[in-house]
Enzyme design. Sequence first.
Site, PDB file in Angstrom:
ATOM      1  N   SER A 235      60.720 -10.193  38.733  1.00 36.49           N
ATOM      2  CA  SER A 235      60.189  -9.350  39.719  1.00 36.49           C
ATOM      3  C   SER A 235      58.817  -9.443  40.173  1.00 36.49           C
ATOM      4  O   SER A 235      57.726  -9.535  39.258  1.00 36.49           O
ATOM      5  CB  SER A 235      60.789  -7.783  39.506  1.00 36.49           C
ATOM      6  OG  SER A 235      59.849  -7.382  38.277  1.00 36.49           O
TER       7      SER A 235
ATOM      8  N   GLN B 120      56.164 -11.278  34.971  1.00 37.73           N
ATOM      9  CA  GLN B 120      56.511 -11.739  33.779  1.00 37.73           C
ATOM     10  C   GLN B 120      57.615 -12.737  33.786  1.00 37.73           C
ATOM     11  O   GLN B 120      58.670 -12.431  34.455  1.00 37.73           O
ATOM     12  CB  GLN B 120      57.010 -10.400  32.952  1.00 37.73           C
ATOM     13  CG  GLN B 120      57.489 -10.693  31.516  1.00 37.73           C
ATOM     14  CD  GLN B 120      58.944 -10.496  31.288  1.00 37.73           C
ATOM     15  OE1 GLN B 120      59.831 -10.821  31.893  1.00 37.73           O
ATOM     16  NE2 GLN B 120      59.276  -9.657  30.187  1.00 37.73           N
TER      17      GLN B 120
ATOM     18  N   GLU C  90      58.097  -3.449  27.082  1.00 38.23           N
ATOM     19  CA  GLU C  90      59.037  -3.308  27.968  1.00 38.23           C
ATOM     20  C   GLU C  90      60.079  -2.300  27.614  1.00 38.23           C
ATOM     21  O   GLU C  90      60.460  -1.354  28.533  1.00 38.23           O
ATOM     22  CB  GLU C  90      60.048  -4.544  28.035  1.00 38.23           C
ATOM     23  CG  GLU C  90      60.944  -4.567  29.262  1.00 38.23           C
ATOM     24  CD  GLU C  90      61.791  -5.919  29.368  1.00 38.23           C
ATOM     25  OE1 GLU C  90      61.921  -6.605  28.256  1.00 38.23           O
ATOM     26  OE2 GLU C  90      62.228  -6.096  30.435  1.00 38.23           O
TER      27      GLU C  90
END
Lengths: 405, 405, 371, 371
Positions: free
Chosen positions: B160, B125, B243
């Site tokens: 990440s 993302q 999220e």
Amino acid sequence: MDFEDSKEEAAFRAEARDWLISNNPTEEELAGLDEFQRGMFWQKKKADAGWACIRWPKVYGGRDATEMQHVIFQQEEAKLDTPNAHQYLHIGQGMAGPTLMTWANDADKERFLPDLASGAKIWCQLFSEPAGGSDLAALRTKAEPDGDDWIVNGQKIWTSGAHYSDWGILVLRTDPTVAKHKGLTYFYVDMKSAGIEIKPIKQISGTSEFNEVYFTNVRIPDSQRLGEVGQGWQVSLTTLMNERANIGSGNSAVNFDSLKALAQRVTINGKPAIEDSAVRAKLASWYVEEAGLKFTAQRSLSALSKGDLPGPENSIGKLVGARKTQDMAAFAIDLLEQQGVEWDEAKDEFVSQLFQQTYMGIPGLRIAGGTDEIMANIIAERVLQLPQEPRMDKGMAFSDVPTGA
Amino acid sequence: MDFEDSKEEAAFRAEARDWLISNNPTEEELAGLDEFQRGMFWQKKKADAGWACIRWPKVYGGRDATEMQHVIFQQEEAKLDTPNAHQYLHIGQGMAGPTLMTWANDADKERFLPDLASGAKIWCQLFSEPAGGSDLAALRTKAEPDGDDWIVNGQKIWTSGAHYSDWGILVLRTDPTVAKHKGLTYFYVDMKSAGIEIKPIKQISGTSEFNEVYFTNVRIPDSQRLGEVGQGWQVSLTTLMNERANIGSGNSAVNFDSLKALAQRVTINGKPAIEDSAVRAKLASWYVEEAGLKFTAQRSLSALSKGDLPGPENSIGKLVGARKTQDMAAFAIDLLEQQGVEWDEAKDEFVSQLFQQTYMGIPGLRIAGGTDEIMANIIAERVLQLPQEPRMDKGMAFSDVPTGA
Amino acid sequence: MNFEFNEEQQLVRDQARGFLNTNCQTSVVRRVLEGNELYAQDLWKQIAELGWTATTIPEEYGGIGLSYFELALIAEELGRACAPLPFASSVYLATEAILSVGSEAQKLEWLPKLAAGEVIGTLAYSEGPGEARPEKINTTVSNGSLSGVKRAVPGGDIASVICVLGQSLQGNGTSMYLVSTESDRVTTNTIKTIDPSLNYADISFENAHCELLGEDGNGWEILQQVLDRAAVLYAWEQLGGAESSLEMARNYSLERYAFGRPIGSFQAIKHKLAEMFVKNTLARSNAYYGAWALSTNAKELPLAAATARIGSSQAYYYASKENIQTHGGMGYTWEFDCQFFYRRSKALAIAVGSERSWQDKLINASDIAAA
Amino acid sequence: MNFEFNEEQQLVRDQARGFLNTNCQTSVVRRVLEGNELYAQDLWKQIAELGWTATTIPEEYGGIGLSYFELALIAEELGRACAPLPFASSVYLATEAILSVGSEAQKLEWLPKLAAGEVIGTLAYSEGPGEARPEKINTTVSNGSLSGVKRAVPGGDIASVICVLGQSLQGNGTSMYLVSTESDRVTTNTIKTIDPSLNYADISFENAHCELLGEDGNGWEILQQVLDRAAVLYAWEQLGGAESSLEMARNYSLERYAFGRPIGSFQAIKHKLAEMFVKNTLARSNAYYGAWALSTNAKELPLAAATARIGSSQAYYYASKENIQTHGGMGYTWEFDCQFFYRRSKALAIAVGSERSWQDKLINASDIAAA
């Protein structure tokens, strides 16, 4: 670095102490007087000898003393058991006086300041309003011109001493069509004027230290205006800066010593509570805050001693002191366990008065003279120079500012 | 009120457990695979049997399971020592998947979702930018149209898994002349595209869980747009809501049990620290918070069990958990006294690893996925329905918003 | 997994809330706080008629035999209303003590009256400032007569039956006794307190007739059991007060404008209220755990009780003091209602042991729960 | 009343700050943190030349005989710069111990070298996790040879002279000893820590030659005296770090924009920084008190030391962690400098006893100060 007086300070301290000891009123002198009268007797005596409002010019009833001498005199007076007029006079002497000093004409200064110093006249302060609160300049009590006078209508609140005051300083809205800070004008008013009504406000502690003051067509001569029309906010800043300097940290009777004494008296698991390490840890942290405030005050005094003025960092005294005292009082009541609920001024001070009285009184101290939140803002904006919040009411005519009403 | 499964839940739990126990990969099956490969092997096995992303529709690789069944499956899987693919797949499955589910066309859903479920393709993302931070919509990476493509230039951060991902979801500024939220468009991008450069970010804990991703004239076909041009903020809210649901409270290894165990091991004044009442008081307060979070999660599960969706009150998990864990780790190091400074993963876990590792890692948790301050805002605005701060950038063209630069 | 009240229980709560919204507005609290009533007698009659005092008493003793879940929800609503009633002392303490360890005869004598609200009870153990200790109890019994002085007994001037902790008949530690206050050998004196909306009294016993309640020598253990059980119910009542405080603060922050906008739009206020919400939410979840442990008599009860109690005490203190702070100067006036909750938060926080004492108990209980 | 540093002292501070601004930028901290140096040797030489290591050592021992006020101000500046030096362990601990209880011969041998910075010292007492206790010290001495293992000794791999707490020669409690590390009977092993910008080492002594430092049997009392004195100086160093953290946070909050305005204009940030300022201001005032007590050898020293130490430990922890928080994600990166202060705050907080241990000492000391 030392805690000692300079040579000059020591000499002044000796002079002050001598005078105080020689002139502290005897019970004979005070016979038959009530608390208020005792205070005023003593104030008059000090004024006659040039020991009232000593920072003020001699010509206005003072002594032309330095800030440091003022502190020394207060310290020495506090060591003796003198009658106390402070609670009646501190607003007049601490706020009205400096404001008059800065903004009044010479005739008014000569007329009012010596009487303020001697306690002959008592002054109160009328700034806050129900709709104001932290947003002090949002006040609505209006003054409309009428010949050489102004006609005042509205309501003030949180006025201490309104009922025994001779005069009051106040800020009024003289123009609602301009921005909030621009439409204000500053006056003083005879508190016995027709149309002034005073109602005490009962606080949750049960006492009534403040009043609501209602104005109905009260007439104030334009000669009682301080500063120009529309300059009221600027004038009131003089008053407020002096208020802040006055409020200080406020020594509370609930402190390390009293809490430690309680912890020596009650037990936890059968041993004195002071031996319990959870109690010790809390007490130690509070001691550190208390000592920090004490030594911060010493540093301010040192600055005074050099002629510097204390800065906005003094806001921390009230901020830290009030919230700490609240937690300490709450914890003391916990140490008393079930009996901690008792609050009776006729009973054992340590069990049934000190901590309960403080628990009920302290929420007021977290609000009066600027809430914790306002104090934090002051530190952030004036000390750390952080930017203000965006101002919704900036440049808006006061009458257009949203009020939720 | 009970902690028991309903009949249906119990039946599902038994089914899940049976499958998990029978299919948990053996060491033989995993022989020669590294951690990543082990995780992917297991994910593929789950997917083949219909136990991957079980909340998703069967047609997209899921099982049409309920939220509660998803939780039960997770609970049962957690009881076994299965290979862990979560760290590689949670962003794709937890955020990209739901976003594609809502916004992609059917062909793309069929193309991407089963591969997401099975772990065949990994997604990352790309929302945050150096200038964004808490003000997520202030992103500047721009996409300019060029025929049927968009040309992308700028920088993303805190991505990440960027280096092992096949695809990325991202929001880009397609129009800086309109207000901040209006000029954004949402895309997905092949992470192997020419012009993408990935640099790991080293954190203060010494590890590098995140990356900076630089875009230099990266070409994205318009067919990889999700939602309309200018609708990017709305699409990204789908991602962000998921999220938040994913981050949760995060169970820390520094908790009541580990801190209590430490307090049983070291001494204070010669006795086990757990007997020291200051230690007990702190531990008790932390236990109360920890239990409060645990039972709040149970209440959320109960709501899930009835088909309700968890609300923004879940923000408290991270807020309370992170700051508590920080204080606990700091206190544990204090209990270790001078040797608490040692941090060596080759030495005694309780003395030289657990608390130090957490102390260094926890500042990140107070920031990632929304800072403490943003979490408090969310609670205030979405749960308590308090008004937003005044918005300085409201209605302003993005290019005119002050940036301090 | 169903860690939630069921629909019938939620109905009990909704009815209690509806009833108290109508019949226990803050004007009722103010009336008792300012007046000479020991408690709101009219309200007491009404809630007794509604069966609240009978909630967990079994039907064979004139009760309605509901679970502690229902009682917890009623406690929350009484806390929310800051009800000026001796409910906690009579129901959580006296009724629970008799239910737990009373003889069949004692149950038959007292429970029906307690259930009907005709009799109000309490529990008296404290004899002075600070913790009570079994070895320091100076209340003694000889020939079936009890003598001693108990301090700051909740509902002490209202109760007509009192569970009293005294020394054992046989020098065997402490015992719990049952004393009726109808004798002139029992003198009650209402004391002044920080929360005049509740009654507290000092009670002197001079050779007052007493009966053993539970086994001789077991007084301290009985007290601890009763306190554990009561702590859960107090926690619910405290939670209700914390929720009221948050609600008041929230409403005021939306109505009150400063600097041209509602004060609820300033982060200083927003984050303060968010913190209240966090504390209240955690306290509520822990109170659930307490109610579950109480109703199932789980071995975790001492741990759950300590957890619930500490969470609610912290939440109520924070919410009630910061509610005043949010209101600013007006919140500190007698005229506003903030004071009720600030007073009550402290009164309840020390009613069955301070936060500090429960922290110690929690760690002890965590050993047992882990064992 | 002059509770302020005098002009000469302020000049020392200004010069120290100016020197470190130029010669100990955070790049120097980073160099040691990331590299293989045990400390910044070049910087050490420079500060030794400036006489910082000689500050309070009397002239007859090669020092410059200034007061503890000057040393406190230097400590503050070293803390502000997060200097990667064994200054605290060598100056506050070893030098102070030798100055306080060393024999004339020991003083003549070591103080000139310590003053010149040629020799670096430290103090070793901890032997494992948790508190040190006199009865648990396993370091023993026989025939003038000391054996034992000390853990996590600050500057342990740099020091060439170590004050070591061991058992008394004559079974008389504990004694303090002086050991030179030049012998191969002393093995040092640098350990990995949360603050690699400082050196810590485990040290094994195997029949290492030692001398008694101070009276035999007085080891524990000597340690407590040295810790009290060092605590004041640590407090100043911690204060410097707390001030740096606030300054960094303030600067960043003015530069960093979000939602179209500097983040320093949000109350969440403003009040956070105000709280830092409050804590730092109180810590500073208490550090003044500590410096006064240290320099006058006042009987209040133990109380003043505990007060200063606790205040600075709390202030530095708060400021260093909330500085990262104010910086957001960037503050958590290796690339930014926030980490230095977060690491250092914890390292210093446990260097001469944790906050918890000083709280206990403070209450003891308050009895003595009141007596």
